[in-house]
Design a protein around this motif. Structure first.
Motif, mmCIF file in Angstrom:
data_model
loop_
_atom_site.group_PDB
_atom_site.id
_atom_site.type_symbol
_atom_site.label_atom_id
_atom_site.label_comp_id
_atom_site.label_asym_id
_atom_site.label_seq_id
_atom_site.Cartn_x
_atom_site.Cartn_y
_atom_site.Cartn_z
ATOM 1 N N PHE A 1 1.182 3.930 -3.057
ATOM 2 C CA PHE A 1 0.837 5.339 -2.854
ATOM 3 C C PHE A 1 1.930 6.250 -3.415
ATOM 4 O O PHE A 1 1.662 7.197 -4.145
ATOM 5 C CB PHE A 1 0.634 5.623 -1.355
ATOM 6 C CG PHE A 1 0.451 7.081 -1.051
ATOM 7 C CD1 PHE A 1 -0.787 7.694 -1.275
ATOM 8 C CD2 PHE A 1 1.501 7.854 -0.595
ATOM 9 C CE1 PHE A 1 -0.955 9.050 -1.017
ATOM 10 C CE2 PHE A 1 1.338 9.212 -0.340
ATOM 11 C CZ PHE A 1 0.109 9.805 -0.552
ATOM 12 N N ILE A 2 3.185 5.938 -3.085
ATOM 13 C CA ILE A 2 4.304 6.784 -3.517
ATOM 14 C C ILE A 2 4.444 6.759 -5.041
ATOM 15 O O ILE A 2 4.554 7.796 -5.683
ATOM 16 C CB ILE A 2 5.623 6.329 -2.845
ATOM 17 C CG1 ILE A 2 5.550 6.587 -1.333
ATOM 18 C CG2 ILE A 2 6.826 7.037 -3.453
ATOM 19 C CD1 ILE A 2 6.719 6.046 -0.543
ATOM 20 N N ILE B 1 13.013 5.343 -2.486
ATOM 21 C CA ILE B 1 11.872 4.445 -2.266
ATOM 22 C C ILE B 1 12.343 3.198 -1.508
ATOM 23 O O ILE B 1 11.686 2.717 -0.588
ATOM 24 C CB ILE B 1 11.200 4.058 -3.607
ATOM 25 C CG1 ILE B 1 10.574 5.302 -4.244
ATOM 26 C CG2 ILE B 1 10.143 2.969 -3.395
ATOM 27 C CD1 ILE B 1 10.002 5.083 -5.630
ATOM 28 N N ALA C 1 1.796 8.612 -7.026
ATOM 29 C CA ALA C 1 1.909 10.071 -6.965
ATOM 30 C C ALA C 1 3.072 10.578 -7.819
ATOM 31 O O ALA C 1 3.087 11.738 -8.200
ATOM 32 C CB ALA C 1 2.086 10.510 -5.512
ATOM 33 N N LEU C 2 4.026 9.703 -8.130
ATOM 34 C CA LEU C 2 5.208 10.141 -8.878
ATOM 35 C C LEU C 2 5.019 10.114 -10.393
ATOM 36 O O LEU C 2 5.644 10.874 -11.108
ATOM 37 C CB LEU C 2 6.403 9.235 -8.539
ATOM 38 C CG LEU C 2 7.130 9.472 -7.217
ATOM 39 C CD1 LEU C 2 8.092 8.320 -6.945
ATOM 40 C CD2 LEU C 2 7.881 10.783 -7.235
ATOM 41 N N VAL C 3 4.166 9.223 -10.889
ATOM 42 C CA VAL C 3 4.109 8.978 -12.333
ATOM 43 C C VAL C 3 3.027 9.806 -13.033
ATOM 44 O O VAL C 3 2.154 10.378 -12.385
ATOM 45 C CB VAL C 3 3.855 7.479 -12.632
ATOM 46 C CG1 VAL C 3 4.990 6.628 -12.081
ATOM 47 C CG2 VAL C 3 2.515 7.030 -12.079
ATOM 48 N N ASP D 1 0.827 -1.205 0.000
ATOM 49 C CA ASP D 1 0.000 0.000 0.000
ATOM 50 C C ASP D 1 0.868 1.264 0.000
ATOM 51 O O ASP D 1 0.620 2.223 -0.727
ATOM 52 C CB ASP D 1 -0.889 -0.074 1.247
ATOM 53 C CG ASP D 1 -1.860 1.081 1.311
ATOM 54 O OD1 ASP D 1 -2.449 1.391 0.271
ATOM 55 O OD2 ASP D 1 -2.006 1.661 2.399
ATOM 56 N N LEU D 2 1.917 1.225 0.821
ATOM 57 C CA LEU D 2 2.837 2.359 0.935
ATOM 58 C C LEU D 2 3.548 2.640 -0.395
ATOM 59 O O LEU D 2 3.567 3.772 -0.881
ATOM 60 C CB LEU D 2 3.874 2.063 2.031
ATOM 61 C CG LEU D 2 5.085 2.984 2.099
ATOM 62 C CD1 LEU D 2 4.713 4.312 2.715
ATOM 63 C CD2 LEU D 2 6.212 2.336 2.890
ATOM 64 N N ILE E 1 12.808 3.998 2.183
ATOM 65 C CA ILE E 1 11.524 4.087 2.878
ATOM 66 C C ILE E 1 10.923 2.689 3.060
ATOM 67 O O ILE E 1 10.392 2.361 4.126
ATOM 68 C CB ILE E 1 10.558 5.026 2.115
ATOM 69 C CG1 ILE E 1 11.122 6.464 2.138
ATOM 70 C CG2 ILE E 1 9.160 4.991 2.725
ATOM 71 C CD1 ILE E 1 10.393 7.438 1.256
#
Lengths: 207, 80
Positions: free
Chosen positions: B7-8, B55, B11-13, B3-4, B58
């Motif tokens: 989410f990242i 990434i 939002a980046l692409v 999920d994490l 994290i």
């Protein structure tokens, strides 16, 4: 930033549908039309759907804070992101809470990673480069002060001796702090040389 | 964890609807495969792999609790 690309028979229809999905009101969003679409024969056959993009109206700082908070939540960390300041091309955030050690990481690696990711997302959202600074428990401000002290002392040596000095290899972010700190300093200029991990900042006497 | 990362990456692409993230749990290592549109590969990898590494850092922090190693791999989605 909440946003969505959505198709519909008309701009109005696509917009209405998109707003419902985002859970936002019309006054909270900006609308961009990607393709106009064409009405078909008898309004039914051979028409082309139009496509619109709906973007939430939000400041860069609020957007950055929201994204950081979402990431912290998904990491199951007990921490809250706050806005410290916002300028044209930069946003400063601070994290308060219990798991600050984890958020900082070894040598600040986690903070740097979070910062890079949030900066990239925000820069993409707003289509321009926005630097996001993230601090937790004063880690970064302490680190910054230490860097500035180191830089100022080295600059003094260079100015009085006239011999240039290389600082140890540092990350781009750290070098940037020193470049900025010494911008106004009399008698010296700075530049960087070297590749990747070995890239270092050089303080040189001004001619 | 999945999920994490999702989410990242979303939002980046530029093409969030074209990403997929799969997680394979081994005994000591967890492998996360991130697939994005070919044109978005640069967005998730970054200059000199900086974004990909961030990434990974994290993800490692997220995996820390379970004491597992986490491998994050990025690849372009084949055109369907």
């Amino acid at each position: 930033m909440k946003k969505i690309k959505i198709k519909g028979k008309s701009v109005e229809e696509a917009k209405g549908h998109g707003l419902k999905i985002l859970g936002l009101k019309e006054e909270d969003v900006d609308l961009a039309i990607i393709t106009e679409g064409k009405p078909g024969v008898l309004g039914m056959f051979g028409g082309e759907e139009c496509e619109v993009e709906i973007r939430q109206k939000i400041s860069a700082a609020a957007d950055a804070k929201e994204i950081l908070q979402e990431i912290l939540n998904r990491l199951a960390l007990v921490a809250v992101a706050e806005i410290v300041s916002e300028e044209e091309n930069s946003v400063a955030l601070d994290v308060k809470g219990e798991d600050l050690g984890k958020i900082i990481g070894k040598d600040g690696a986690m903070l740097s990673s979070l910062q890079l990711i949030v900066s990239s997302i925000i820069s993409r959202d707003f289509s321009r480069k926005i630097y996001v600074n993230i601090d937790a428990g004063g880690y970064r401000s302490n680190h910054e002060q230490a860097l500035c002290r180191l830089a100022k002392e080295a600059a003094k040596d260079v100015a009085s001796s006239g011999i240039e000095k290389a600082l140890p290899p540092m990350s781009a972010a750290d070098r940037r702090i020193i470049h900025m700190a010494l911008k106004e300093e009399e008698g010296v200029t700075t530049y960087s040389e070297g590749e990747r991990e070995g890239r270092r900042l050089i303080i040189t006497p001004k001619k | 964890m999945k999920d994490l990362i999702e989410f990242i990456v979303k939002a980046l692409v530029e093409n969030p609807d074209k990403i997929s993230v799969t997680e394979t749990q081994g005994e000591t290592v967890s492998i996360i495969e991130v697939r994005v549109a070919e044109t978005d590969m640069g967005k998730v990898i970054g200059k000199e792999g900086k974004i990909a590494n961030a990434i990974r850092t994290i993800a490692k922090a997220a995996g820390g609790k379970e004491q597992k190693r986490v491998n994050v791999e990025f690849m372009a989605k084949e055109a369907v």
